[in-house]
Design a protein around this motif. Structure first.
Motif, PDB file in Angstrom:
ATOM      1  N   SER A 119       7.653  63.665  50.562  1.00  0.00           N
ATOM      2  CA  SER A 119       7.167  63.909  49.207  1.00  0.00           C
ATOM      3  C   SER A 119       7.674  65.235  48.668  1.00  0.00           C
ATOM      4  O   SER A 119       8.092  65.328  47.500  1.00  0.00           O
ATOM      5  CB  SER A 119       5.633  63.883  49.188  1.00  0.00           C
ATOM      6  OG  SER A 119       5.129  62.645  49.637  1.00  0.00           O
ATOM      7  N   VAL A 120       7.652  66.269  49.495  1.00  0.00           N
ATOM      8  CA  VAL A 120       8.111  67.591  49.051  1.00  0.00           C
ATOM      9  C   VAL A 120       9.612  67.574  48.768  1.00  0.00           C
ATOM     10  O   VAL A 120      10.081  68.129  47.759  1.00  0.00           O
ATOM     11  CB  VAL A 120       7.755  68.654  50.106  1.00  0.00           C
ATOM     12  CG1 VAL A 120       8.445  69.979  49.800  1.00  0.00           C
ATOM     13  CG2 VAL A 120       6.244  68.858  50.161  1.00  0.00           C
ATOM     14  N   ALA A 131       8.127  66.668  38.857  1.00  0.00           N
ATOM     15  CA  ALA A 131       7.960  66.992  40.281  1.00  0.00           C
ATOM     16  C   ALA A 131       6.601  66.552  40.811  1.00  0.00           C
ATOM     17  O   ALA A 131       6.512  65.921  41.876  1.00  0.00           O
ATOM     18  CB  ALA A 131       8.161  68.488  40.496  1.00  0.00           C
ATOM     19  N   SER A 132       5.537  66.882  40.090  1.00  0.00           N
ATOM     20  CA  SER A 132       4.204  66.520  40.576  1.00  0.00           C
ATOM     21  C   SER A 132       4.006  65.011  40.599  1.00  0.00           C
ATOM     22  O   SER A 132       3.388  64.460  41.526  1.00  0.00           O
ATOM     23  CB  SER A 132       3.132  67.182  39.703  1.00  0.00           C
ATOM     24  OG  SER A 132       3.269  66.774  38.347  1.00  0.00           O
ATOM     25  N   ALA A 133       4.553  64.315  39.585  1.00  0.00           N
ATOM     26  CA  ALA A 133       4.424  62.856  39.553  1.00  0.00           C
ATOM     27  C   ALA A 133       5.193  62.211  40.702  1.00  0.00           C
ATOM     28  O   ALA A 133       4.713  61.246  41.318  1.00  0.00           O
ATOM     29  CB  ALA A 133       4.922  62.322  38.210  1.00  0.00           C
ATOM     30  N   VAL A 134       6.376  62.742  41.003  1.00  0.00           N
ATOM     31  CA  VAL A 134       7.162  62.205  42.115  1.00  0.00           C
ATOM     32  C   VAL A 134       6.447  62.441  43.439  1.00  0.00           C
ATOM     33  O   VAL A 134       6.386  61.539  44.293  1.00  0.00           O
ATOM     34  CB  VAL A 134       8.569  62.838  42.120  1.00  0.00           C
ATOM     35  CG1 VAL A 134       9.322  62.471  43.399  1.00  0.00           C
ATOM     36  CG2 VAL A 134       9.357  62.399  40.904  1.00  0.00           C
ATOM     37  N   PHE A 135       5.911  63.630  43.625  1.00  0.00           N
ATOM     38  CA  PHE A 135       5.179  63.923  44.862  1.00  0.00           C
ATOM     39  C   PHE A 135       4.026  62.939  45.045  1.00  0.00           C
ATOM     40  O   PHE A 135       3.853  62.357  46.125  1.00  0.00           O
ATOM     41  CB  PHE A 135       4.647  65.357  44.820  1.00  0.00           C
ATOM     42  CG  PHE A 135       3.878  65.752  46.047  1.00  0.00           C
ATOM     43  CD1 PHE A 135       4.516  66.357  47.117  1.00  0.00           C
ATOM     44  CD2 PHE A 135       2.514  65.520  46.133  1.00  0.00           C
ATOM     45  CE1 PHE A 135       3.812  66.722  48.259  1.00  0.00           C
ATOM     46  CE2 PHE A 135       1.796  65.870  47.262  1.00  0.00           C
ATOM     47  CZ  PHE A 135       2.448  66.482  48.331  1.00  0.00           C
ATOM     48  N   GLY A 136       3.226  62.752  44.000  1.00  0.00           N
ATOM     49  CA  GLY A 136       2.097  61.833  44.101  1.00  0.00           C
ATOM     50  C   GLY A 136       2.526  60.395  44.320  1.00  0.00           C
ATOM     51  O   GLY A 136       1.908  59.667  45.106  1.00  0.00           O
ATOM     52  N   ALA A 137       3.606  59.980  43.646  1.00  0.00           N
ATOM     53  CA  ALA A 137       4.067  58.600  43.780  1.00  0.00           C
ATOM     54  C   ALA A 137       4.540  58.311  45.197  1.00  0.00           C
ATOM     55  O   ALA A 137       4.216  57.260  45.776  1.00  0.00           O
ATOM     56  CB  ALA A 137       5.190  58.333  42.775  1.00  0.00           C
ATOM     57  N   ALA A 141       2.725  55.850  47.767  1.00  0.00           N
ATOM     58  CA  ALA A 141       3.525  54.700  48.198  1.00  0.00           C
ATOM     59  C   ALA A 141       3.539  54.571  49.714  1.00  0.00           C
ATOM     60  O   ALA A 141       3.445  53.452  50.248  1.00  0.00           O
ATOM     61  CB  ALA A 141       4.947  54.839  47.660  1.00  0.00           C
ATOM     62  N   VAL A 142       3.649  55.692  50.418  1.00  0.00           N
ATOM     63  CA  VAL A 142       3.699  55.643  51.881  1.00  0.00           C
ATOM     64  C   VAL A 142       2.385  55.116  52.446  1.00  0.00           C
ATOM     65  O   VAL A 142       2.368  54.192  53.285  1.00  0.00           O
ATOM     66  CB  VAL A 142       4.030  57.031  52.452  1.00  0.00           C
ATOM     67  CG1 VAL A 142       3.859  57.038  53.980  1.00  0.00           C
ATOM     68  CG2 VAL A 142       5.448  57.437  52.090  1.00  0.00           C
ATOM     69  N   TRP A 143       1.272  55.663  51.981  1.00  0.00           N
ATOM     70  CA  TRP A 143      -0.011  55.295  52.579  1.00  0.00           C
ATOM     71  C   TRP A 143      -0.490  53.924  52.120  1.00  0.00           C
ATOM     72  O   TRP A 143      -0.996  53.132  52.927  1.00  0.00           O
ATOM     73  CB  TRP A 143      -1.054  56.359  52.275  1.00  0.00           C
ATOM     74  CG  TRP A 143      -0.790  57.631  53.003  1.00  0.00           C
ATOM     75  CD1 TRP A 143      -0.295  58.795  52.486  1.00  0.00           C
ATOM     76  CD2 TRP A 143      -0.959  57.865  54.406  1.00  0.00           C
ATOM     77  NE1 TRP A 143      -0.161  59.744  53.477  1.00  0.00           N
ATOM     78  CE2 TRP A 143      -0.562  59.212  54.653  1.00  0.00           C
ATOM     79  CE3 TRP A 143      -1.408  57.093  55.464  1.00  0.00           C
ATOM     80  CZ2 TRP A 143      -0.605  59.769  55.933  1.00  0.00           C
ATOM     81  CZ3 TRP A 143      -1.451  57.656  56.739  1.00  0.00           C
ATOM     82  CH2 TRP A 143      -1.050  58.972  56.960  1.00  0.00           C
ATOM     83  N   LEU A 242      13.397  54.974  46.240  1.00  0.00           N
ATOM     84  CA  LEU A 242      12.880  56.234  45.702  1.00  0.00           C
ATOM     85  C   LEU A 242      13.802  57.409  46.091  1.00  0.00           C
ATOM     86  O   LEU A 242      14.018  58.315  45.283  1.00  0.00           O
ATOM     87  CB  LEU A 242      11.460  56.492  46.219  1.00  0.00           C
ATOM     88  CG  LEU A 242      10.342  55.600  45.657  1.00  0.00           C
ATOM     89  CD1 LEU A 242       9.016  55.956  46.316  1.00  0.00           C
ATOM     90  CD2 LEU A 242      10.250  55.745  44.142  1.00  0.00           C
ATOM     91  N   ILE A 243      14.318  57.375  47.312  1.00  0.00           N
ATOM     92  CA  ILE A 243      15.218  58.454  47.740  1.00  0.00           C
ATOM     93  C   ILE A 243      16.489  58.455  46.897  1.00  0.00           C
ATOM     94  O   ILE A 243      16.955  59.516  46.453  1.00  0.00           O
ATOM     95  CB  ILE A 243      15.546  58.293  49.237  1.00  0.00           C
ATOM     96  CG1 ILE A 243      14.286  58.488  50.074  1.00  0.00           C
ATOM     97  CG2 ILE A 243      16.618  59.285  49.654  1.00  0.00           C
ATOM     98  CD1 ILE A 243      14.484  58.204  51.554  1.00  0.00           C
ATOM     99  N   LEU A 244      17.044  57.282  46.641  1.00  0.00           N
ATOM    100  CA  LEU A 244      18.258  57.213  45.818  1.00  0.00           C
ATOM    101  C   LEU A 244      17.966  57.528  44.360  1.00  0.00           C
ATOM    102  O   LEU A 244      18.832  58.073  43.643  1.00  0.00           O
ATOM    103  CB  LEU A 244      18.873  55.810  45.937  1.00  0.00           C
ATOM    104  CG  LEU A 244      19.479  55.446  47.294  1.00  0.00           C
ATOM    105  CD1 LEU A 244      19.944  53.991  47.284  1.00  0.00           C
ATOM    106  CD2 LEU A 244      20.638  56.370  47.648  1.00  0.00           C
ATOM    107  N   LEU A 245      16.764  57.188  43.914  1.00  0.00           N
ATOM    108  CA  LEU A 245      16.432  57.387  42.494  1.00  0.00           C
ATOM    109  C   LEU A 245      16.305  58.859  42.149  1.00  0.00           C
ATOM    110  O   LEU A 245      16.722  59.297  41.066  1.00  0.00           O
ATOM    111  CB  LEU A 245      15.124  56.656  42.181  1.00  0.00           C
ATOM    112  CG  LEU A 245      14.644  56.683  40.724  1.00  0.00           C
ATOM    113  CD1 LEU A 245      15.659  55.994  39.826  1.00  0.00           C
ATOM    114  CD2 LEU A 245      13.282  56.035  40.610  1.00  0.00           C
ATOM    115  N   PHE A 246      15.753  59.634  43.054  1.00  0.00           N
ATOM    116  CA  PHE A 246      15.536  61.054  42.764  1.00  0.00           C
ATOM    117  C   PHE A 246      16.524  61.936  43.536  1.00  0.00           C
ATOM    118  O   PHE A 246      16.421  63.140  43.499  1.00  0.00           O
ATOM    119  CB  PHE A 246      14.100  61.454  43.125  1.00  0.00           C
ATOM    120  CG  PHE A 246      13.067  60.700  42.315  1.00  0.00           C
ATOM    121  CD1 PHE A 246      12.863  61.010  40.986  1.00  0.00           C
ATOM    122  CD2 PHE A 246      12.327  59.684  42.885  1.00  0.00           C
ATOM    123  CE1 PHE A 246      11.922  60.342  40.238  1.00  0.00           C
ATOM    124  CE2 PHE A 246      11.381  59.004  42.144  1.00  0.00           C
ATOM    125  CZ  PHE A 246      11.183  59.323  40.822  1.00  0.00           C
TER     126      PHE A 246
END
Length: 246
Positions: A119-120, A131-137, A141-143, A242-246
């Motif tokens: 997330s970080v 940044a905060s929205a990506v961290f939360g998403a 998503a993982v959990w 998500l990794i490729l998107l950001f």
């Protein structure tokens, strides 16, 4: 007994009691395996020792996630995709046994650290206002993804507990976390192009799915294994996207 014929109290001969108790204590010290048959308490151990034991446990699980293959079988897939559906007896290889034994000792510290790291990393790569929205998403998503895949496995007859399955899926996100870190480090170099990023994510995705399949394939009935494994495929596909998107 004293000279007057009275019985001495139990505390009067403390030195004798201490010498009598010294032998069992010495025997416990001489026998390094005595703790296996006695209750183990961590209340009196130093905090540093407790932390280091947890760190070693997390590191051991990450190691077996990164090295799940068994070279003595067909790339370690013997327990997952057998051709004879009537054969329900699967003999895992040595590496598979190591994976199973390690990850059955579930904890949530390792998956939490892996999830926070991913997330970080992605939040640093995202635009500032996102940044905060990506961290939360990513965190959710993982959990949530792990919980959904776990519930699906439970409905298909998994012998794992809920938290054991969440632990396995969380640790197996680690290859994707490494891919995200590698992409972040290489984004300002000649290797920071989308096609190279796709290669890193693909390798990490295969590795994560492979590590999960080794474990899940051993605890699901053979005729239902595909139904239990394909949601894992979509779960890690979403994280890779998500990794490729950001």
């Amino acid at each position: 007994m004293s000279a007057g014929g009275t019985t001495a109290p139990p505390w009067a001969n403390a030195s004798a009691q201490q010498s009598g108790n010294a032998r069992p204590v010495q025997e416990e010290i001489d026998d390094p395996n005595s703790f296996l048959t006695k209750p183990y308490s961590t209340l009196d151990e130093p905090v540093r020792e407790t932390i280091m034991r947890d760190v070693r446990s997390v590191a051991g699980k990450l190691r077996v996630v990164l090295l799940p293959l068994d070279r003595n079988t067909h790339f370690g897939y013997s327990g997952v995709s057998a051709t004879d559906a009537s054969d329900d007896i699967v003999t895992p290889g040595e590496n598979q046994k190591q994976v199973i034994d390690k990850l059955k000792e579930w904890d949530l510290w390792g998956p939490l650290l892996v999830c926070l790291a991913l997330s970080v990393i992605l939040s640093f790569r995202a635009p500032v206002h996102q940044a905060s929205a990506v961290f939360g998403a990513v965190f959710v998503a993982v959990w949530v993804g792990s919980a959904v895949v776990t519930v699906n496995a439970q409905l298909l007859g998994s012998t794992l507990s809920f938290f054991q399955s969440v632990c396995v899926l969380g640790y197996c996100v680690f290859p994707l976390t490494l891919a995200a870190l590698l992409i972040s480090l290489l984004q300002l170099t000649w290797f920071g192009v989308v096609w190279v990023d796709l290669i890193w994510v693909t390798v990490a995705f295969i590795w994560a799915c492979r590590a999960s399949a080794v474990f899940i394939g051993q605890v699901i009935p053979r005729e239902r294994r595909f139904l239990a494994i394909y949601p894992v495929f979509f779960f890690y596909t979403f994280l890779g996207w998500l990794i490729l998107l950001f």
